[in-house]
Design a protein around this motif. Structure first.
Motif, short mmCIF file in Angstrom:
data_model
loop_
_atom_site.label_atom_id
_atom_site.label_comp_id
_atom_site.label_asym_id
_atom_site.label_seq_id
_atom_site.Cartn_x
_atom_site.Cartn_y
_atom_site.Cartn_z
N VAL A 17 0.84 -1.20 0.00
CA VAL A 17 0.00 0.00 0.00
C VAL A 17 0.88 1.25 0.00
CG1 VAL A 17 -1.64 1.35 1.38
CG2 VAL A 17 -1.97 -1.12 1.14
N ASP A 18 0.49 2.22 -0.84
CA ASP A 18 1.19 3.51 -0.84
C ASP A 18 0.21 4.60 -1.24
OD1 ASP A 18 3.28 5.27 -0.46
OD2 ASP A 18 4.56 4.42 -2.02
N ASP A 19 0.65 5.85 -1.15
CA ASP A 19 -0.24 6.94 -1.55
C ASP A 19 -0.19 7.19 -3.05
OD1 ASP A 19 2.37 8.02 -1.36
OD2 ASP A 19 1.60 10.03 -0.94
N VAL A 20 1.02 7.20 -3.63
CA VAL A 20 1.18 7.62 -5.02
C VAL A 20 2.02 6.60 -5.80
CG1 VAL A 20 2.12 9.39 -6.56
CG2 VAL A 20 1.04 10.07 -4.43
N ALA A 32 4.14 6.88 -9.04
CA ALA A 32 4.68 7.88 -9.97
C ALA A 32 5.55 7.17 -11.02
CB ALA A 32 5.43 8.95 -9.19
N THR A 33 6.87 7.16 -10.84
CA THR A 33 7.71 6.43 -11.79
C THR A 33 7.60 4.92 -11.61
OG1 THR A 33 9.65 6.31 -10.35
CG2 THR A 33 9.42 8.29 -11.72
N GLY A 34 7.15 4.50 -10.43
CA GLY A 34 7.06 3.07 -10.14
C GLY A 34 8.31 2.49 -9.51
N GLY A 35 9.32 3.32 -9.33
CA GLY A 35 10.59 2.82 -8.77
C GLY A 35 10.42 2.25 -7.37
N THR A 36 9.70 2.99 -6.52
CA THR A 36 9.49 2.55 -5.13
C THR A 36 8.65 1.28 -5.10
OG1 THR A 36 9.47 4.88 -4.51
CG2 THR A 36 8.74 3.31 -2.85
N GLY A 37 7.57 1.26 -5.87
CA GLY A 37 6.70 0.10 -5.89
C GLY A 37 7.40 -1.14 -6.43
C1 PRP Z 1 6.75 9.22 -2.72
C2 PRP Z 1 5.42 8.51 -2.64
C3 PRP Z 1 5.75 7.11 -3.07
C4 PRP Z 1 6.84 7.34 -4.09
C5 PRP Z 1 6.28 7.22 -5.47
O1 PRP Z 1 7.48 8.97 -1.58
O2 PRP Z 1 4.88 8.56 -1.33
O3 PRP Z 1 6.24 6.31 -2.00
O4 PRP Z 1 7.37 8.65 -3.87
O5 PRP Z 1 7.24 7.56 -6.44
P1 PRP Z 1 7.80 6.56 -7.51
O6 PRP Z 1 6.65 5.78 -8.08
O7 PRP Z 1 8.42 7.48 -8.52
O8 PRP Z 1 8.81 5.69 -6.84
P2 PRP Z 1 8.84 9.73 -1.21
O9 PRP Z 1 9.99 8.99 -1.81
O10 PRP Z 1 8.68 11.17 -1.55
O11 PRP Z 1 8.98 9.49 0.35
P3 PRP Z 1 8.17 10.08 1.62
O12 PRP Z 1 6.76 9.52 1.52
O13 PRP Z 1 8.92 9.51 2.77
O14 PRP Z 1 8.20 11.58 1.52
#
Ligand code: PRP
Length: 176
Positions: free
Chosen positions: A123-126, A128-133
């Motif tokens: 689960v996450d909020d956003v 975006a690029t998908g790197g974190t997911g």
């Molecule tokens: C943001 C967001 C996601 C991630 C999405 O977190 O909450 O976890 O970026 O981006 P991606 O799809 O490009 O990877 P962030 O890294 O800003 O961390 P934070 O929530 O601790 O501020």
């Protein structure tokens, strides 16, 4: 009433220009978090597709994924696992590095947090690029878990996050 949810949620996300750097339009979810009906709708919507999916653990991604991940875990009768940035967790960890715009980062969970064979919802909020997911999915699999889904409040459709996670078919409440 899930039909009312998208407008309720969208109306509580605030655009902040030039944050955290010039040229970036930041999607601020704090008004949504501060509205009881919107917060409840978001948590219910994140959990809904995964009821009856036998979720054992919800992995929430630091930091805003913690806010949604824990109540989603409660709704699904699952445990909550924080996935943190490198160096934050106190016990033995497993990690997965990923690329940032400049440099790399690592996401970590405790080595004993996900039992082999267990079923995991991320689960996450956003998205975006998908790197974190992508890193989170690979990390859960490295731990021996089965990823049953990736549930996010919103996906930024101008970015290729969905393609990067095509093997898990992300569930997004909002596309912005
Ligand atoms: C943001 C967001 C996601 C991630 C999405 O977190 O909450 O976890 O970026 O981006 P991606 O799809 O490009 O990877 P962030 O890294 O800003 O961390 P934070 O929530 O601790 O501020």
């Amino acid at each position: 009433d899930t039909a009312a949810a998208p407008d309720l949620l969208l109306g509580r996300i605030r655009d902040i220009p030039d944050f955290p750097r010039p040229g970036v339009l930041f999607k601020d979810i704090t008004p949504l978090l501060n509205d009881p009906a919107a917060l409840a709708a978001a948590v219910a919507g994140l959990a809904a597709p995964f009821r009856g999916a036998g979720v054992d653990h919800v992995v929430g991604l630091e930091a805003r994924g913690f806010i949604f991940g824990a109540p989603v875990a409660l709704e699904l009768g699952a445990g909550f696992v924080p996935a943190r940035k490198a160096g934050k967790l106190p016990a033995s960890v497993i990690g997965q590095p990923y690329d940032l715009e400049y440099g790399t980062a690592t996401v970590e969970i405790h080595a004993d947090a996900v039992s082999p064979g267990s079923r995991v919802l991320i689960v996450d909020d956003v998205l975006a690029t998908g790197g974190t997911g992508r890193a989170a999915v690979d990390l859960v699999r490295k731990a021996g878990g089965t990823v049953v889904g990736f549930s996010v409040l919103m996906e930024l459709t101008a970015l290729p996050g969905r393609e990067k996670l095509s093997d898990v078919e992300p569930h997004a409440l909002l596309a912005v």
